[in-house]
Design a protein around this motif. Structure first.
Motif, mmCIF file in Angstrom:
data_model
loop_
_atom_site.group_PDB
_atom_site.id
_atom_site.type_symbol
_atom_site.label_atom_id
_atom_site.label_comp_id
_atom_site.label_asym_id
_atom_site.label_seq_id
_atom_site.Cartn_x
_atom_site.Cartn_y
_atom_site.Cartn_z
ATOM 1 N N SER A 53 -11.676 -7.295 4.802
ATOM 2 C CA SER A 53 -10.783 -6.975 5.737
ATOM 3 C C SER A 53 -9.156 -7.154 5.653
ATOM 4 N N ILE A 54 -8.497 -7.627 4.607
ATOM 5 C CA ILE A 54 -8.011 -7.225 3.835
ATOM 6 C C ILE A 54 -7.017 -6.045 3.293
ATOM 7 N N ALA A 55 -8.465 -5.748 2.179
ATOM 8 C CA ALA A 55 -8.254 -5.051 1.206
ATOM 9 C C ALA A 55 -8.164 -3.031 2.463
ATOM 10 N N ALA A 56 -8.858 -2.758 3.473
ATOM 11 C CA ALA A 56 -9.339 -2.282 4.739
ATOM 12 C C ALA A 56 -7.676 -2.036 5.487
ATOM 13 N N LEU A 57 -7.133 -3.472 5.575
ATOM 14 C CA LEU A 57 -5.940 -3.791 6.225
ATOM 15 C C LEU A 57 -4.722 -2.647 5.348
ATOM 16 N N ALA A 58 -4.982 -3.251 4.267
ATOM 17 C CA ALA A 58 -3.874 -2.156 3.387
ATOM 18 C C ALA A 58 -3.667 -1.003 2.817
ATOM 19 N N VAL A 59 -4.845 -0.467 3.123
ATOM 20 C CA VAL A 59 -5.734 1.300 2.767
ATOM 21 C C VAL A 59 -4.732 1.546 4.172
ATOM 22 N N ARG A 60 -5.299 1.015 5.410
ATOM 23 C CA ARG A 60 -5.170 2.162 7.181
ATOM 24 C C ARG A 60 -3.281 0.950 6.532
ATOM 25 N N SER A 61 -3.053 0.100 6.676
ATOM 26 C CA SER A 61 -0.774 0.546 6.524
ATOM 27 C C SER A 61 0.236 1.121 5.798
ATOM 28 N N ARG A 62 -1.052 1.561 4.512
ATOM 29 C CA ARG A 62 -0.006 2.393 3.992
ATOM 30 C C ARG A 62 -0.788 3.907 3.943
ATOM 31 N N LEU A 63 -1.323 4.064 4.506
ATOM 32 C CA LEU A 63 -1.831 5.490 5.525
ATOM 33 C C LEU A 63 -1.103 5.791 6.815
ATOM 34 N N GLY A 64 -0.189 5.058 6.849
ATOM 35 C CA GLY A 64 0.794 5.841 7.928
ATOM 36 C C GLY A 64 0.424 5.278 9.774
#
Length: 333
Positions: A53-64
């Protein structure tokens, strides 16, 4: 005093960008460890689901994601445009090429029809199933294109992952020893042309991202235009046609239109768009070069090489122009 579990959570939270950690790290750590006593914390670890879940959040937060700094907004916008443009090219090719092949086979007499049908029968259950799948599954690009533009993101993600699967078969069959790869560079770059846009779509078009939209035109009109350009390039120059010929020609026309539209407006059509198209053009150029390279120096391939080398030169020129425009956009911002 920091417990071992808290330290482990903070280590996992380093996956998140710095701006997000500054705002949310303490709150997230408190949420994860707040209800556990100290003895339990010293014996526990973050679960696999929490890490994912944190990894998915890291992707979302880096992609706008909402509230992201400008560099991440540009990165997310560029990734979404890269995915949308690539899916459009692949969707048009997935529709036009089978239609042309089917039309040719059904209008050239019984012998040609039998030859066409022999590709799907008489080779064993596995080979026949793979042949049918390689014909049908790429239509997922079209489903993904329209699903993305009409707000059906789950359909779009499923479509791209299904459509990209056939590109893995040559690699899988070579690993099992069933069929050796004759042109490994071409097979690998072709797989990258499918999987990089698929992964970009899944990552960049997340739930916090803005809705996908085209810079100009409606989804149906733009798709039809891409099909016309792809089909015309295959019909007018069949000697030079291969799996990347149609998509690359469609990219050249679309990128030129993008540049002209940007000049006319006096501002970028979408943030990060020029660099996104430059990356897509570079990927297409890699596939084109890998397809042409084995034929260099063969006199009998002169008719095939002429058109492909011109196409490679056009791709290279457009990549340079798009890269320059993208760098100017970043400097201006």
């Amino acid at each position: 005093m920091t417990t071992l579990l808290e330290a482990r959570y903070r280590t996992v939270l380093r996956l998140l960008p710095a701006y997000y950690r500054r705002e949310r790290e303490e709150e997230m750590v408190e949420t994860y460890v707040g209800d556990l006593d100290r003895d339990t914390q010293d014996q526990s670890r973050p679960t696999l689901g929490e890490v994912a879940s944190i990894a998915a959040l890291a992707v979302r937060s880096r992609l706008g994601a909402a509230g992201a700094p400008r560099p991440y907004v540009l990165l997310g916008s560029g990734a979404r445009l890269f995915a949308l443009a690539a899916v459009l090219l692949l969707a048009a090719s997935a529709v036009v090429e089978p239609i042309l092949q089917l039309t040719w086979s059904l209008t050239r007499g019984g012998a040609q029809r039998r030859l066409f049908l022999s590709e799907f029968t008489g080779h064993g259950p596995l080979a026949d199933t793979v042949a049918v799948a390689q014909w049908v599954l790429p239509l997922g690009w079209t489903a993904a294109y329209f699903g993305l533009l009409y707000g059906r993101r789950r359909l779009a993600r499923t479509g791209v992952l299904v459509a990209a699967l056939p590109t893995l078969w040559p690699l899988v069959s070579s690993l099992t020893g069933a069929t050796p790869i004759v042109e490994p560079a071409f097979v690998v770059t072709l797989a990258l042309l499918a999987w990089l846009p698929a992964l970009a779509l899944c990552a960049a078009h997340h739930r916090d991202a803005p809705a996908a939209r085209l810079p100009a035109g409606t989804p149906g009109v733009v798709f039809m235009a891409a099909c016309v350009v792809t089909g015309a390039s295959l019909v007018l120059l069949p000697a030079a046609a291969d799996l990347v010929w149609g998509p690359a020609n469609c990219f050249v026309v679309g990128a030129l239109g993008w540049l002209l539209w940007t000049v006319r407006r006096g501002e970028p059509v979408a943030p990060g768009g020029a660099l996104a198209l430059a990356v897509l053009g570079l990927l297409l150029l890699a596939v084109r070069v890998s397809a042409v390279y084995p034929w260099l120096g063969l006199p009998e391939a002169a008719g095939y090489l002429g058109g492909d080398l011109v196409q490679a030169a056009a791709l290279a020129l457009l990549i340079v122009v798009l890269a320059v425009a993208g760098c100017r956009e970043l400097a201006a911002r």
